[in-house]
Design a protein around this motif. Sequence first.
Motif, mmCIF file in Angstrom:
data_model
loop_
_atom_site.group_PDB
_atom_site.id
_atom_site.type_symbol
_atom_site.label_atom_id
_atom_site.label_comp_id
_atom_site.label_asym_id
_atom_site.label_seq_id
_atom_site.Cartn_x
_atom_site.Cartn_y
_atom_site.Cartn_z
ATOM 1 N N ASN A 200 2.587 5.903 -14.109
ATOM 2 C CA ASN A 200 3.648 6.097 -15.092
ATOM 3 C C ASN A 200 4.991 6.319 -14.405
ATOM 4 O OD1 ASN A 200 5.446 7.528 -16.944
ATOM 5 N ND2 ASN A 200 3.709 7.503 -18.342
ATOM 6 N N PHE A 201 4.988 7.194 -13.418
ATOM 7 C CA PHE A 201 6.224 7.498 -12.688
ATOM 8 C C PHE A 201 6.813 6.247 -12.057
ATOM 9 C CE2 PHE A 201 8.176 9.125 -8.619
ATOM 10 C CZ PHE A 201 9.256 9.757 -9.197
ATOM 11 N N LEU A 202 5.965 5.415 -11.479
ATOM 12 C CA LEU A 202 6.437 4.248 -10.731
ATOM 13 C C LEU A 202 6.538 2.984 -11.582
ATOM 14 C CD1 LEU A 202 4.457 4.688 -7.385
ATOM 15 C CD2 LEU A 202 6.857 5.241 -7.841
ATOM 16 N N GLY A 203 6.300 3.127 -12.881
ATOM 17 C CA GLY A 203 6.412 1.975 -13.757
ATOM 18 C C GLY A 203 5.354 0.919 -13.500
ATOM 19 N N LEU A 204 4.138 1.354 -13.222
ATOM 20 C CA LEU A 204 3.048 0.420 -12.941
ATOM 21 C C LEU A 204 1.868 0.712 -13.854
ATOM 22 C CD1 LEU A 204 3.102 0.738 -9.039
ATOM 23 C CD2 LEU A 204 3.972 -1.197 -10.379
ATOM 24 N N ALA A 205 0.923 -0.187 -13.886
ATOM 25 C CA ALA A 205 -0.324 0.084 -14.591
ATOM 26 C C ALA A 205 -1.254 0.853 -13.658
ATOM 27 C CB ALA A 205 -0.975 -1.218 -15.027
ATOM 28 N N VAL A 206 -2.088 1.708 -14.232
ATOM 29 C CA VAL A 206 -3.032 2.485 -13.409
ATOM 30 C C VAL A 206 -3.835 1.565 -12.520
ATOM 31 C CG1 VAL A 206 -4.582 4.450 -13.534
ATOM 32 C CG2 VAL A 206 -3.474 3.633 -15.607
ATOM 33 N N GLU A 207 -4.262 0.471 -13.079
ATOM 34 C CA GLU A 207 -5.098 -0.465 -12.325
ATOM 35 C C GLU A 207 -4.380 -0.950 -11.070
ATOM 36 O OE1 GLU A 207 -4.425 -0.508 -15.524
ATOM 37 O OE2 GLU A 207 -6.013 -1.409 -16.746
ATOM 38 N N THR A 208 -3.097 -1.191 -11.216
ATOM 39 C CA THR A 208 -2.326 -1.660 -10.059
ATOM 40 C C THR A 208 -2.270 -0.587 -8.983
ATOM 41 O OG1 THR A 208 -0.982 -3.001 -11.540
ATOM 42 C CG2 THR A 208 -0.114 -2.619 -9.347
ATOM 43 N N VAL A 209 -2.036 0.649 -9.395
ATOM 44 C CA VAL A 209 -1.999 1.743 -8.425
ATOM 45 C C VAL A 209 -3.318 1.793 -7.666
ATOM 46 C CG1 VAL A 209 -1.865 4.242 -8.148
ATOM 47 C CG2 VAL A 209 -0.361 3.089 -9.774
ATOM 48 N N SER A 210 -4.381 1.748 -8.412
ATOM 49 C CA SER A 210 -5.702 1.807 -7.797
ATOM 50 C C SER A 210 -5.893 0.664 -6.802
ATOM 51 C CB SER A 210 -6.759 1.735 -8.894
ATOM 52 O OG SER A 210 -8.038 1.775 -8.338
ATOM 53 N N ARG A 211 -5.527 -0.522 -7.207
ATOM 54 C CA ARG A 211 -5.681 -1.684 -6.328
ATOM 55 C C ARG A 211 -4.856 -1.534 -5.044
ATOM 56 N NH1 ARG A 211 -7.683 -5.335 -10.601
ATOM 57 N NH2 ARG A 211 -6.109 -4.803 -12.130
ATOM 58 N N VAL A 212 -3.638 -1.045 -5.178
ATOM 59 C CA VAL A 212 -2.791 -0.884 -3.984
ATOM 60 C C VAL A 212 -3.399 0.164 -3.051
ATOM 61 C CG1 VAL A 212 -0.546 -0.125 -3.141
ATOM 62 C CG2 VAL A 212 -0.688 -1.653 -5.104
ATOM 63 N N PHE A 213 -3.922 1.231 -3.623
ATOM 64 C CA PHE A 213 -4.566 2.245 -2.782
ATOM 65 C C PHE A 213 -5.701 1.630 -1.974
ATOM 66 C CE2 PHE A 213 -3.318 6.719 -3.039
ATOM 67 C CZ PHE A 213 -2.305 6.681 -3.977
ATOM 68 N N THR A 214 -6.527 0.845 -2.634
ATOM 69 C CA THR A 214 -7.641 0.253 -1.882
ATOM 70 C C THR A 214 -7.137 -0.777 -0.876
ATOM 71 O OG1 THR A 214 -7.997 -1.273 -3.713
ATOM 72 C CG2 THR A 214 -9.446 0.625 -3.601
ATOM 73 N N ARG A 215 -6.082 -1.499 -1.246
ATOM 74 C CA ARG A 215 -5.521 -2.475 -0.305
ATOM 75 C C ARG A 215 -5.017 -1.760 0.949
ATOM 76 N NH1 ARG A 215 -1.133 -5.694 -3.191
ATOM 77 N NH2 ARG A 215 -2.629 -5.451 -4.912
ATOM 78 N N PHE A 216 -4.237 -0.681 0.732
ATOM 79 C CA PHE A 216 -3.735 0.114 1.870
ATOM 80 C C PHE A 216 -4.894 0.623 2.712
ATOM 81 C CE2 PHE A 216 0.651 1.522 0.013
ATOM 82 C CZ PHE A 216 1.163 0.290 0.373
#
Lengths: 250, 250
Positions: A200-216
Motif C-alpha cells: 500500500n505504501f509503495l503503490g503496489l499490489a501485495v502479490e508484486t511485493v511478494s514476488r520482488v522479495f522472492t526475486r531478491f
Amino acid sequence: MAQALRFRQVPPALKASCQQCSLSNLCLPLAVEENDLGSLEEIVQQGRIYNRGEHIFDQSTPFRSCFAVKSGSIKTSIISESGEEQVTGFFMPGELVGLDSMSGESYACTAKALERTSVCEFPVDKLEELTGKLPDLQHHMYRLMSQEIQNSHQLAMLLSKNTAEERIAALLLSLSSRFQRRRMSPTNFSLPMARNDIANFLGLAVETVSRVFTRFQNQGVIRARGREVELLDLEALQLVTREFSRQCNQ
Amino acid sequence: MAQALRFRQVPPALKASCQQCSLSNLCLPLAVEENDLGSLEEIVQQGRIYNRGEHIFDQSTPFRSCFAVKSGSIKTSIISESGEEQVTGFFMPGELVGLDSMSGESYACTAKALERTSVCEFPVDKLEELTGKLPDLQHHMYRLMSQEIQNSHQLAMLLSKNTAEERIAALLLSLSSRFQRRRMSPTNFSLPMARNDIANFLGLAVETVSRVFTRFQNQGVIRARGREVELLDLEALQLVTREFSRQCNQ
DNA sequence: GTAGTTATTTGACTTGCATCAAATTGGATG
DNA sequence: CATCCAATTTGATGCAAGTCAAATAACTAC
C-alpha cells in the motif's frame, strides 16, 4: 497508569525524563540546551502503551498533540470516505508523528501501532508556546517539518518514476539506515509492517511485493523469512535504486 | 533595483507593503494583527522579477530565504545527480516556496519561473526571529508547513492509486480552486505549465497527458486549446476523481 | 516572412504490474 | 493440537500506460 509504571521499569533505572531517555539524541531534546530540558519535560506527557493494531488517533480525533515514538512502531494512513487506505508513513523510535495535522481541527491521518508501542505526547498548544520561547526548539520543529515535506516528495518521486524493485529496495535501505541510527544492525532486522502495508505504501499490489522479495532472495541480495529480513548485499540494493537514474542518463 | 521600482508601479497606487498587497489575505500577513504588520514588512524584501525559465534558486544555492509568489507562477523540482527531473509542485500568487528547504544548508529543490514572475523574499533567520515573537505568525508557519506535508501526501496518493484520467482531473480541479481563491474564473484559465511539466508532476508520459486532454475534450468535459483551458463540466471532473473511490466501495 | 527549434498530438506496439484464482504457510484461540 | 482465519506466495491472464515513431502545431530569432 499501571501500564505506564510497568513501562518505566522495563529499561531499568530509566526515569520518564527526556534527560534520561535513550532517544534524546534523535527526538526533540536533541534541539534544546541542557538547562532548558526541564521546560520540555514539563510539557511532555508520558503516553500510554498501545497494543498491536490499536489506534493512537484517527481522522475524527480532534488534533491536540504530536507523539514521539518511544518503542515499537507506528503506521500512518489516510482513509478516504470510501474506506480505501493510503499508507503515508512508518514511524520508528525517536520519530515524531502528527506534524501533518497541524493545519486542521482533526488529525489528517490515522495512526496505528504496528506492534506493542509506547509514545511520548506533546500537546501542541504548550509546544507552540515553548517553541516561541526557545529559538533552537522552534528551529528544530521547522527542520523536522521541512524534512517531512522532503520525505514525502521523495516518496512521490519513488511512486511516479520507479519500478517495483526500485521502490522496495529503497524502502529496505530506508529502514536499514533508520535501524542504524538507533545503533541496531542495519542488515539484520525484523520488518514492523506486513507485506500488505508495504504494498500500500509503495503503490503496489501485495502479490508484486511478494514476488520482488522472492526475486531478491533468489538473486542472493536479501534473505527473508516472514518479517525477518537480512540484507546480504547492501551495495546491490543501492545499485537497484540508482539503476533507474543510470538508465536515464544515457 | 530599476526592476523593483518598475514593478511597484505596475499595480497602480499599490506600495510595496504587505498592508496594501492584494494577496495579504492569502499570504503571511493573513496571520498577523494589524499592528504587527509593520514588523513583517520590515523583514520582507521586495524580490526581483524573473523572466520565464529563470531560476529563483536551485539545489546548489545556499538556503537563505522563503519566497512568496506575488505574480506569475513557479515550478519546483528535484533534479537528481543523473539529471532526471521530478516536479514537486506548482506555486501560484500568495503561495510560499521553500518550506521544504528549511532542514538543510542548500535548497532541497530547484525553483523556476514558469512565466514572468515577481516574488517577495523572506530571509529565514529574520523570519524565525519574528515567529518567535509573534505566536500567531509562528502558528501560521506551522499550519503552512503542515499543509504542505498533507499536499504532498495527497500527491503520493494520487500517484500510487489513481489512473491517468483521475490524476489530470485532480490537477485541473486544484488549479481551478486556486484561481478561484484569487477571485479569478475557476472555469476559464490559462495553464502556467507545459504538458511536459504536468506529465512529470503526475508521473505520466507526455503522450498520455495529451491523450487524456483530447479524451476529456471529446467527452465535452473541458475545452483546451494549447494552454488555454475551459472547464465545461466541473461536476464531471469531480466525478472522475471520485470514480476510483466509488469502485473500491462495492 | 522563413528557417530552425521545441511543444503537442496521434498512431502502433510493448510491457510491467494489476487482477483473478488458488495453494500454502503462519498465528491465534479454545 | 486441531481448527479457523489471515497473511503470504505462486501461477495465469489482461490491460493501462509506457515507448517508439512520425506528423503537426506553435514559438523564436534572424
